[in-house]
Motif scaffolding. Structure first.
Motif, PDB file in Angstrom:
ATOM      1  N   MET A   1       0.843  -1.204   0.000  1.00 60.96           N
ATOM      2  CA  MET A   1       0.000   0.000   0.000  1.00 60.96           C
ATOM      3  C   MET A   1       0.878   1.254   0.000  1.00 60.96           C
ATOM      4  SD  MET A   1      -2.811   1.362   2.766  1.00 60.96           S
ATOM      5  CE  MET A   1      -1.608   2.155   3.836  1.00 60.96           C
ATOM      6  N   LYS A   2       0.493   2.222  -0.827  1.00 61.45           N
ATOM      7  CA  LYS A   2       1.223   3.483  -0.877  1.00 61.45           C
ATOM      8  C   LYS A   2       0.328   4.617  -0.382  1.00 61.45           C
ATOM      9  CE  LYS A   2       4.271   2.265  -4.724  1.00 61.45           C
ATOM     10  NZ  LYS A   2       4.706   2.626  -6.091  1.00 61.45           N
ATOM     11  N   ASN A   3       0.982   5.624   0.157  1.00 60.04           N
ATOM     12  CA  ASN A   3       0.285   6.838   0.552  1.00 60.04           C
ATOM     13  C   ASN A   3       0.321   7.781  -0.640  1.00 60.04           C
ATOM     14  OD1 ASN A   3      -0.848   9.012   1.827  1.00 60.04           O
ATOM     15  ND2 ASN A   3       0.879   9.406   3.198  1.00 60.04           N
ATOM     16  N   CYS A   4      -0.849   8.120  -1.189  1.00 60.43           N
ATOM     17  CA  CYS A   4      -0.934   8.915  -2.432  1.00 60.43           C
ATOM     18  C   CYS A   4      -1.646  10.235  -2.177  1.00 60.43           C
ATOM     19  CB  CYS A   4      -1.693   8.143  -3.504  1.00 60.43           C
ATOM     20  SG  CYS A   4      -0.985   6.531  -3.924  1.00 60.43           S
ATOM     21  N   VAL A   5      -1.068  11.301  -2.698  1.00 60.45           N
ATOM     22  CA  VAL A   5      -1.701  12.615  -2.659  1.00 60.45           C
ATOM     23  C   VAL A   5      -2.036  13.034  -4.083  1.00 60.45           C
ATOM     24  CG1 VAL A   5      -1.268  15.080  -2.296  1.00 60.45           C
ATOM     25  CG2 VAL A   5      -0.718  13.447  -0.494  1.00 60.45           C
ATOM     26  N   ILE A   6      -3.308  13.338  -4.306  1.00 64.94           N
ATOM     27  CA  ILE A   6      -3.770  13.803  -5.614  1.00 64.94           C
ATOM     28  C   ILE A   6      -4.023  15.302  -5.536  1.00 64.94           C
ATOM     29  CG2 ILE A   6      -5.580  13.635  -7.367  1.00 64.94           C
ATOM     30  CD1 ILE A   6      -6.096  10.762  -6.366  1.00 64.94           C
ATOM     31  N   ILE A   7      -3.372  16.051  -6.385  1.00 63.37           N
ATOM     32  CA  ILE A   7      -3.589  17.497  -6.444  1.00 63.37           C
ATOM     33  C   ILE A   7      -4.591  17.761  -7.564  1.00 63.37           C
ATOM     34  CG2 ILE A   7      -2.508  19.757  -6.728  1.00 63.37           C
ATOM     35  CD1 ILE A   7       0.166  18.389  -5.949  1.00 63.37           C
ATOM     36  N   GLY A   8      -5.808  18.096  -7.180  1.00 60.47           N
ATOM     37  CA  GLY A   8      -6.877  18.328  -8.142  1.00 60.47           C
ATOM     38  C   GLY A   8      -8.052  17.407  -7.901  1.00 60.47           C
ATOM     39  N   GLY A   9      -9.235  17.991  -7.712  1.00 59.87           N
ATOM     40  CA  GLY A   9     -10.430  17.199  -7.405  1.00 59.87           C
ATOM     41  C   GLY A   9     -11.491  17.246  -8.476  1.00 59.87           C
ATOM     42  N   GLY A  10     -11.072  17.413  -9.741  1.00 56.36           N
ATOM     43  CA  GLY A  10     -12.026  17.327 -10.849  1.00 56.36           C
ATOM     44  C   GLY A  10     -12.238  15.880 -11.254  1.00 56.36           C
ATOM     45  N   ILE A  11     -12.773  15.666 -12.447  1.00 51.13           N
ATOM     46  CA  ILE A  11     -13.078  14.317 -12.914  1.00 51.13           C
ATOM     47  C   ILE A  11     -11.826  13.429 -12.942  1.00 51.13           C
ATOM     48  CG2 ILE A  11     -12.922  15.076 -15.335  1.00 51.13           C
ATOM     49  CD1 ILE A  11     -15.130  12.217 -13.976  1.00 51.13           C
ATOM     50  N   ILE A  12     -10.686  13.973 -13.356  1.00 53.38           N
ATOM     51  CA  ILE A  12      -9.460  13.168 -13.428  1.00 53.38           C
ATOM     52  C   ILE A  12      -8.986  12.807 -12.018  1.00 53.38           C
ATOM     53  CG2 ILE A  12      -7.100  13.056 -14.302  1.00 53.38           C
ATOM     54  CD1 ILE A  12      -9.242  13.253 -16.510  1.00 53.38           C
ATOM     55  N   GLY A  13      -9.002  13.768 -11.114  1.00 55.24           N
ATOM     56  CA  GLY A  13      -8.580  13.513  -9.743  1.00 55.24           C
ATOM     57  C   GLY A  13      -9.465  12.500  -9.041  1.00 55.24           C
ATOM     58  N   LEU A  14     -10.786  12.638  -9.203  1.00 56.63           N
ATOM     59  CA  LEU A  14     -11.708  11.708  -8.543  1.00 56.63           C
ATOM     60  C   LEU A  14     -11.577  10.291  -9.088  1.00 56.63           C
ATOM     61  CD1 LEU A  14     -15.108  13.559  -7.966  1.00 56.63           C
ATOM     62  CD2 LEU A  14     -13.120  13.390  -6.473  1.00 56.63           C
ATOM     63  N   CYS A  15     -11.438  10.174 -10.402  1.00 58.25           N
ATOM     64  CA  CYS A  15     -11.297   8.840 -10.986  1.00 58.25           C
ATOM     65  C   CYS A  15      -9.966   8.203 -10.597  1.00 58.25           C
ATOM     66  CB  CYS A  15     -11.454   8.900 -12.501  1.00 58.25           C
ATOM     67  SG  CYS A  15     -13.167   9.217 -13.025  1.00 58.25           S
ATOM     68  N   SER A  16      -8.928   9.011 -10.489  1.00 55.52           N
ATOM     69  CA  SER A  16      -7.638   8.500 -10.003  1.00 55.52           C
ATOM     70  C   SER A  16      -7.787   8.015  -8.567  1.00 55.52           C
ATOM     71  CB  SER A  16      -6.564   9.584 -10.091  1.00 55.52           C
ATOM     72  OG  SER A  16      -6.343   9.978 -11.434  1.00 55.52           O
ATOM     73  N   ALA A  17      -8.486   8.793  -7.741  1.00 53.89           N
ATOM     74  CA  ALA A  17      -8.720   8.407  -6.350  1.00 53.89           C
ATOM     75  C   ALA A  17      -9.497   7.099  -6.278  1.00 53.89           C
ATOM     76  CB  ALA A  17      -9.471   9.521  -5.621  1.00 53.89           C
ATOM     77  N   TYR A  18     -10.482   6.951  -7.137  1.00 48.99           N
ATOM     78  CA  TYR A  18     -11.325   5.746  -7.142  1.00 48.99           C
ATOM     79  C   TYR A  18     -10.499   4.493  -7.414  1.00 48.99           C
ATOM     80  CZ  TYR A  18     -14.824   2.380  -8.776  1.00 48.99           C
ATOM     81  OH  TYR A  18     -15.587   1.242  -8.959  1.00 48.99           O
ATOM     82  N   TYR A  19      -9.704   4.530  -8.480  1.00 43.42           N
ATOM     83  CA  TYR A  19      -8.948   3.335  -8.852  1.00 43.42           C
ATOM     84  C   TYR A  19      -7.766   3.083  -7.911  1.00 43.42           C
ATOM     85  CZ  TYR A  19     -11.848   2.754 -12.939  1.00 43.42           C
ATOM     86  OH  TYR A  19     -12.938   2.539 -13.757  1.00 43.42           O
TER      87      TYR A  19
END
Length: 414
Positions: A1-19
């Motif tokens: 498991m990795k700790n991931c930070v996504i900068i940006g909460g649009g469609i690309i950010g949310l889908c990245s968070a989902y997967y």
């Protein structure tokens, strides 16, 4: 498991968070906004395998120069004495070639097909209720010249295996019997689908929050700490975040953050507008008004008219001339429809990140080991969202990507 930070909460950010969440990673999403407006909320909602031609195509720069002083034109490029804009313009002009189109067609088709199917998979697997239909997309043409051009594009799409039909006016009327049309004919892409964007965004955010994804809204990243070609932490206006992996999915703002890392990400903000109409207009088919470059989408509870590409820097100013152009296009193609002043006053806009060659940036830059870039999708961010998120997750999880990512490489030369 990795700790991931996504900068940006649009469609690309949310889908990245989902997967990423599905792969078992710990995920934090940071966004400078309240995450309830912008391009992911005001787009046409299309899922478009049909859009196989990139924005940078032969003749586009010539049209852009011709339209430069016409603020109601479909493409408006505001000239600026800014070095980044001038570099982007030079690269865009260079990319407006048949070679760029040939290189891009299959890649655009493949990522759109994957993404379209992933929307259906997400809805089924998570028992989501967001609006999703597969009715196809009409390209409505008023002139013989435009109809011939669109038929030619349709032939290219057919060679790529996409189902396409050419419709006469009488066949068009059978599809849209309840609305008056002013057109010569149309091209129907049976492969396309459409959604109501805010419904997906709200449902996905709720799901991710319940699933343990952390959201940090109204936090702008102000500093990035880098050591040995790796990001150690990012600092916002109120917090510092450490992580194993960082995902840059900040849309048009991505170029500002990439600069801090010494990565030259050529991006310009392409503003698009939308007008929502809550009256029953009788329109049942998602339609692009070809000459005007305006999208019409029957969404859940309203019809959306969206369009224009205004490259004029990062701002959310509403240009009323461009709003009026969308309203005029609606009346020109649908003579019975007249948008009201109230409908036009409530127009909104969003900024789409546009790369010089019209292709997204998806992948890892050689300049930063633990950064994955996912931006630059131009008008197809919504359509490519789930596929991009899946690809981001595959890269970070060291899995073989579902698609060849070479054409999307962030370090590619223009």
């Amino acid at each position: 498991m990795k700790n991931c930070v996504i900068i940006g909460g649009g469609i690309i950010g949310l889908c990245s968070a989902y997967y990423l969440h599905k792969e078992g990673h710990k995920v934090t999403v940071i966004d400078q906004s309240s995450m309830d407006y912008g391009a992911s909320y005001v787009n046409a909602g299309y899922l478009t395998p049909s859009h196989i031609i990139p924005l940078a195509a032969p003749g586009v720069m010539k049209k852009g120069l011709k339209w430069m002083f016409n603020q109601s034109s479909p493409l408006f490029i505001k000239p600026r004495l800014n070095s980044h804009f001038l570099q982007w313009s030079w690269a865009f002009n260079k990319s407006c070639s048949s070679e760029n189109v040939a290189r891009s067609i299959s890649a655009i088709k493949d990522i759109n097909l994957l993404s379209r199917d992933l929307y259906s998979d997400i809805k089924e697997q998570e028992d989501f209720n967001f609006h999703l239909e597969r009715k196809g997309l009409l390209i409505l043409c008023q002139t013989d010249k435009m109809l011939a051009e669109e038929i030619h594009v349709g032939e290219i799409a057919q060679q790529e295996g996409l189902p396409v039909k050419n419709l006469s006016f009488s066949e068009l009327k059978q599809l849209e019997p309840n609305i008056q049309l002013h057109a010569k004919g149309a091209v129907l892409y049976e492969c396309d689908g459409h959604t109501t964007p805010h419904l997906f965004m709200e449902e996905m955010k709720a799901y991710l929050e319940v699933s343990g994804v952390t959201f940090r809204k109204n936090e702008k990243i102000t500093d990035i700490d880098v050591s040995n070609n790796k990001i150690v932490s990012v600092t916002s206006s109120s917090n510092t975040y450490n992580a194993d992996e960082f995902i840059l999915a900040a849309g048009s703002w991505s170029k500002l953050l990439s600069k801090k890392l010494g990565i030259k990400l050529l991006l310009e903000a392409g503003k698009g507008y939308r007008i929502n109409v809550k009256r029953d207009l009788g329109i049942t088919m998602p339609t692009i008004l070809a000459e005007a470059k305006v999208a019409v989408t029957p969404m859940q509870g309203f019809t959306r008219f969206a369009g224009t590409m205004e490259i004029a820097g990062i701002n959310h100013d509403i240009n009323r001339v461009r709003v009026e152009a969308i309203a005029n296009a609606a009346h020109t193609y649908y003579p019975d429809i007249v948008l009201t002043d109230d409908e036009k006053i409530n127009a909104a806009c969003g900024l789409r990140p546009v790369s010089p060659d019209g292709m997204a940036y998806i992948g890892k830059s050689g300049k930063c080991k633990n950064l994955t870039i996912a931006t630059g999708h131009a008008m197809m961010g919504w359509s490519m969202g789930p596929a991009t998120g899946k690809l981001v997750s595959e890269l970070i999880s060291h899995k073989k990507p579902s698609l060849d990512l070479s054409v999307y490489h962030p370090d590619r030369k223009f």
